[in-house]
Design an enzyme around this catalytic site. Structure first.
Site, PDB file in Angstrom:
ATOM      1  N   ARG A 129       0.882  -1.326   0.143  1.00 18.99           N
ATOM      2  CA  ARG A 129       0.043  -0.234  -0.054  1.00 18.99           C
ATOM      3  C   ARG A 129       0.872   1.337  -0.071  1.00 18.99           C
ATOM      4  NH1 ARG A 129      -3.058  -3.884   3.035  1.00 18.99           N
ATOM      5  NH2 ARG A 129      -1.061  -3.651   4.319  1.00 18.99           N
ATOM      6  N   ILE A 130       1.635   1.318   0.942  1.00 20.58           N
ATOM      7  CA  ILE A 130       2.850   2.620   0.987  1.00 20.58           C
ATOM      8  C   ILE A 130       3.582   2.767  -0.348  1.00 20.58           C
ATOM      9  CG2 ILE A 130       4.312   3.643   2.401  1.00 20.58           C
ATOM     10  CD1 ILE A 130       3.132   2.278   4.937  1.00 20.58           C
TER      11      ILE A 130
ATOM     12  N   ASP B 242       9.862  -5.995  -5.512  1.00 18.67           N
ATOM     13  CA  ASP B 242       9.049  -6.788  -4.784  1.00 18.67           C
ATOM     14  C   ASP B 242       8.607  -8.172  -5.293  1.00 18.67           C
ATOM     15  OD1 ASP B 242       6.794  -7.876  -3.212  1.00 18.67           O
ATOM     16  OD2 ASP B 242       6.029  -5.871  -2.737  1.00 18.67           O
TER      17      ASP B 242
ATOM     18  N   ARG C 281      10.779  -0.510   8.777  1.00 17.27           N
ATOM     19  CA  ARG C 281      11.102  -1.078  10.065  1.00 17.27           C
ATOM     20  C   ARG C 281      12.525  -1.081  10.317  1.00 17.27           C
ATOM     21  NH1 ARG C 281       6.851  -0.284  11.413  1.00 17.27           N
ATOM     22  NH2 ARG C 281       5.178  -1.486  12.563  1.00 17.27           N
TER      23      ARG C 281
ATOM     24  N   ASP D 252      13.377   6.919   9.664  1.00 19.91           N
ATOM     25  CA  ASP D 252      12.192   7.225  10.877  1.00 19.91           C
ATOM     26  C   ASP D 252      12.137   6.146  11.845  1.00 19.91           C
ATOM     27  OD1 ASP D 252       9.528   8.357  11.703  1.00 19.91           O
ATOM     28  OD2 ASP D 252       8.730   6.626  10.877  1.00 19.91           O
TER      29      ASP D 252
ATOM     30  N   GLU E  89      14.115   0.430  19.338  1.00 16.89           N
ATOM     31  CA  GLU E  89      13.499   1.647  19.689  1.00 16.89           C
ATOM     32  C   GLU E  89      12.919   1.462  20.987  1.00 16.89           C
ATOM     33  OE1 GLU E  89      10.311   2.377  16.794  1.00 16.89           O
ATOM     34  OE2 GLU E  89      11.828   2.191  14.988  1.00 16.89           O
TER      35      GLU E  89
ATOM     36  N   HIS F 131       9.922   7.665  14.471  1.00 20.17           N
ATOM     37  CA  HIS F 131       8.804   6.711  14.145  1.00 20.17           C
ATOM     38  C   HIS F 131       7.493   7.406  14.102  1.00 20.17           C
ATOM     39  CE1 HIS F 131       7.671   2.069  14.211  1.00 20.17           C
ATOM     40  NE2 HIS F 131       6.696   2.897  13.418  1.00 20.17           N
TER      41      HIS F 131
ATOM     42  N   ALA G 152       3.462   7.789  10.366  1.00 21.70           N
ATOM     43  CA  ALA G 152       2.303   7.464  10.309  1.00 21.70           C
ATOM     44  C   ALA G 152       1.451   8.316  11.113  1.00 21.70           C
ATOM     45  CB  ALA G 152       1.854   6.115  10.949  1.00 21.70           C
TER      46      ALA G 152
HETATM   47  P1  NAD Z   1       1.976  -3.930   2.688  1.00 17.90           P
HETATM   48  O1  NAD Z   1       1.837  -5.286   3.549  1.00 17.90           O
HETATM   49  O2  NAD Z   1       0.879  -3.244   2.086  1.00 17.90           O
HETATM   50  O3  NAD Z   1       3.091  -3.989   1.804  1.00 17.90           O
HETATM   51  C1  NAD Z   1       4.537  -4.709   2.017  1.00 17.90           C
HETATM   52  C2  NAD Z   1       5.147  -5.094   0.576  1.00 17.90           C
HETATM   53  O4  NAD Z   1       6.463  -5.530   0.979  1.00 17.90           O
HETATM   54  C3  NAD Z   1       4.214  -6.366   0.000  1.00 17.90           C
HETATM   55  O5  NAD Z   1       3.894  -5.982  -1.049  1.00 17.90           O
HETATM   56  C4  NAD Z   1       5.315  -7.515   0.136  1.00 17.90           C
HETATM   57  O6  NAD Z   1       5.111  -8.118  -0.865  1.00 17.90           O
HETATM   58  C5  NAD Z   1       6.690  -6.488   0.235  1.00 17.90           C
HETATM   59  N1  NAD Z   1       7.802  -7.468   0.616  1.00 17.90           N
HETATM   60  C6  NAD Z   1       7.927  -8.397   1.436  1.00 17.90           C
HETATM   61  N2  NAD Z   1       8.913  -8.866   1.419  1.00 17.90           N
HETATM   62  C7  NAD Z   1       9.717  -8.190   0.414  1.00 17.90           C
HETATM   63  C8  NAD Z   1      11.282  -8.314   0.425  1.00 17.90           C
HETATM   64  N3  NAD Z   1      11.996  -9.233   0.645  1.00 17.90           N
HETATM   65  N4  NAD Z   1      11.710  -7.359  -0.780  1.00 17.90           N
HETATM   66  C9  NAD Z   1      10.727  -6.348  -1.363  1.00 17.90           C
HETATM   67  N5  NAD Z   1       9.421  -6.450  -0.973  1.00 17.90           N
HETATM   68  C10 NAD Z   1       8.929  -7.297   0.089  1.00 17.90           C
HETATM   69  O7  NAD Z   1       2.361  -2.900   3.709  1.00 17.90           O
HETATM   70  P2  NAD Z   1       2.189  -1.352   4.006  1.00 17.90           P
HETATM   71  O8  NAD Z   1       1.175  -0.745   4.563  1.00 17.90           O
HETATM   72  O9  NAD Z   1       2.656  -0.774   2.631  1.00 17.90           O
HETATM   73  O10 NAD Z   1       3.697  -1.084   5.023  1.00 17.90           O
HETATM   74  C11 NAD Z   1       4.829  -1.528   4.624  1.00 17.90           C
HETATM   75  C12 NAD Z   1       5.519  -1.670   6.015  1.00 17.90           C
HETATM   76  O11 NAD Z   1       5.808  -0.308   6.531  1.00 17.90           O
HETATM   77  C13 NAD Z   1       4.882  -2.218   6.937  1.00 17.90           C
HETATM   78  O12 NAD Z   1       5.011  -3.838   7.190  1.00 17.90           O
HETATM   79  C14 NAD Z   1       5.065  -1.515   8.411  1.00 17.90           C
HETATM   80  O13 NAD Z   1       6.128  -2.365   9.269  1.00 17.90           O
HETATM   81  C15 NAD Z   1       5.966  -0.246   7.794  1.00 17.90           C
HETATM   82  N6  NAD Z   1       5.084   0.750   8.262  1.00 17.90           N
HETATM   83  C16 NAD Z   1       5.859   1.850   9.041  1.00 17.90           C
HETATM   84  C17 NAD Z   1       5.137   2.759   9.575  1.00 17.90           C
HETATM   85  C18 NAD Z   1       6.027   4.211  10.105  1.00 17.90           C
HETATM   86  O14 NAD Z   1       5.292   4.776  10.938  1.00 17.90           O
HETATM   87  N7  NAD Z   1       7.145   4.362   9.907  1.00 17.90           N
HETATM   88  C19 NAD Z   1       3.509   3.134   9.223  1.00 17.90           C
HETATM   89  C20 NAD Z   1       2.956   2.090   8.670  1.00 17.90           C
HETATM   90  C21 NAD Z   1       3.900   0.880   8.102  1.00 17.90           C
END
Ligand code: NAD
Length: 307
Positions: free
Chosen positions: A152-153, A173, A233, A257, A262, A281, A284
């Site tokens: 999503r992000i 990905d 992360r 971030d 942490e 961090h 979001a």
């Molecule tokens: P998501 O589950 O929609 O997307 C994660 C993507 O990573 C998936 O498409 C998956 O196939 C891919 N992936 C998995 N292993 C991989 C690899 N080895 N190489 C490349 N791609 C790989 O999640 P999202 O909503 O897009 O969020 C992504 C991550 O961001 C979350 O898992 C979370 O840990 C982190 N996050 C951080 C914050 C923050 O405040 N900094 C906020 C929200 C999410």
């Protein structure tokens, strides 16, 4: 109905009010130590948790009446999903609530780095107006953004960077089909991405397989003019390797971030580097996304407990 929802770290009023209006009792936590969590979860039917409370095996086992663990946020790495599944406890998260906030935060870090904003601000405040002629900033338009993790992000960021900034966007990905109908180029060769991107942004989850997946080898592939952004992360990056390449000027800079540990130690060497911008961090944590996360988690609890 006589259900109690345990909230170890406080959340926005909107989420709590949603639960109170539906007759749930709320127990606010008094600390995040394992013993505290184990004691406080004991008589609760649901836990609504943010990132810093470790809902591990022992905590889940202490929650004798637990029926749902609702994560306020996306990453589930602070929850022992296997144990929850074994116990028949639901685990939910709020994937839609904060994607835009994180994508915007990444853009802010990209702007900060490429325009040297922290440095010129600091210099100007000391009277150094001449800094304007002493270093170039960088255009983002026309540059290549490499995104690791096209969930999503990652996808939202791709759209914003391409449409809003005129960047070329390439993504990697392994779980997304290269023929997917996404408006960006998907590469299967991650080395190519690291070697060709001007900015690289990480958006993959922290799992057993992604832990420390980005280290010295990947950083040394990068152009010396390129920036790394991590708002996924901290654990997916080998932080010591990153510190080393930044110290040696092997890459231009980083926007960070999230940290391996942490909260990070205040003596973390990243904090001493001029080519780094750090945020706590909070990618979001816009007001809008925080309310959405609190509401979505509360709704999920109600859906599970009210059947
Ligand atoms: P998501 O589950 O929609 O997307 C994660 C993507 O990573 C998936 O498409 C998956 O196939 C891919 N992936 C998995 N292993 C991989 C690899 N080895 N190489 C490349 N791609 C790989 O999640 P999202 O909503 O897009 O969020 C992504 C991550 O961001 C979350 O898992 C979370 O840990 C982190 N996050 C951080 C914050 C923050 O405040 N900094 C906020 C929200 C999410």
């Amino acid at each position: 109905m006589n259900y109690t929802v345990y909230i170890p770290q406080d959340i926005e009023e909107e989420g709590k009010n949603y639960l109170l209006e539906r007759g749930y009792k709320i127990k606010l936590g008094s600390g995040l130590a394992e013993e505290v969590l184990m004691e406080e979860i004991n008589d609760c039917d649901a836990v609504l948790t943010r990132s810093n409370a470790m809902i591990n095996r022992k905590v889940i086992q202490a929650g004798k009446k637990l029926k749902i663990i609702a994560k306020y946020g996306v990453g589930l790495d602070n929850i022992d999903i296997e144990e929850a599944t074994q116990q028949g406890i639901y685990v939910t998260n709020t994937p839609q609530a904060n994607a835009n906030a994180v994508a915007e935060h990444v853009l802010a870090l990209m702007f900060c780095l490429s325009k040297n904003l922290l440095l010129v601000d600091r210099e100007l405040r000391t009277g150094n107006f001449a800094i304007r002629n002493q270093l170039y900033s960088m255009n983002l338009g026309g540059k290549t953004l490499g995104i690791i993790g096209l969930g999503r992000i990652g996808r939202l960021l791709a759209d914003k960077a391409r449409q809003g900034l005129g960047m070329k966007v390439v993504g990697y990905d392994p779980y997304v089909d290269a023929t997917s109908n996404l408006s960006l180029e998907i590469v299967t060769d991650v080395e190519w991405l690291f070697k060709n991107a001007d900015v690289i942004s990480l958006h993959l989850p922290l799992t057993e397989t992604t832990k420390g997946i980005i280290g010295k080898r990947e950083f040394l592939w990068m152009k010396s003019s390129a920036y790394l952004i991590n708002a996924s992360r901290g654990g997916v990056v080998k932080e010591d390797d990153l510190i080393q390449v930044l110290r040696e000027g092997r890459i231009a800079g980083a926007g960070i971030d999230v940290f391996e540990m942490e909260p990070p130690d205040k003596r973390n060497p990243l904090f001493e580097l001029d080519n780094v911008i750090v945020t706590p961090h909070n990618a979001a944590l816009t007001k809008e996304a925080s309310i959405c996360m609190a509401m979505d988690a509360a709704i999920q609890i109600d859906q599970v407990l009210s059947g």
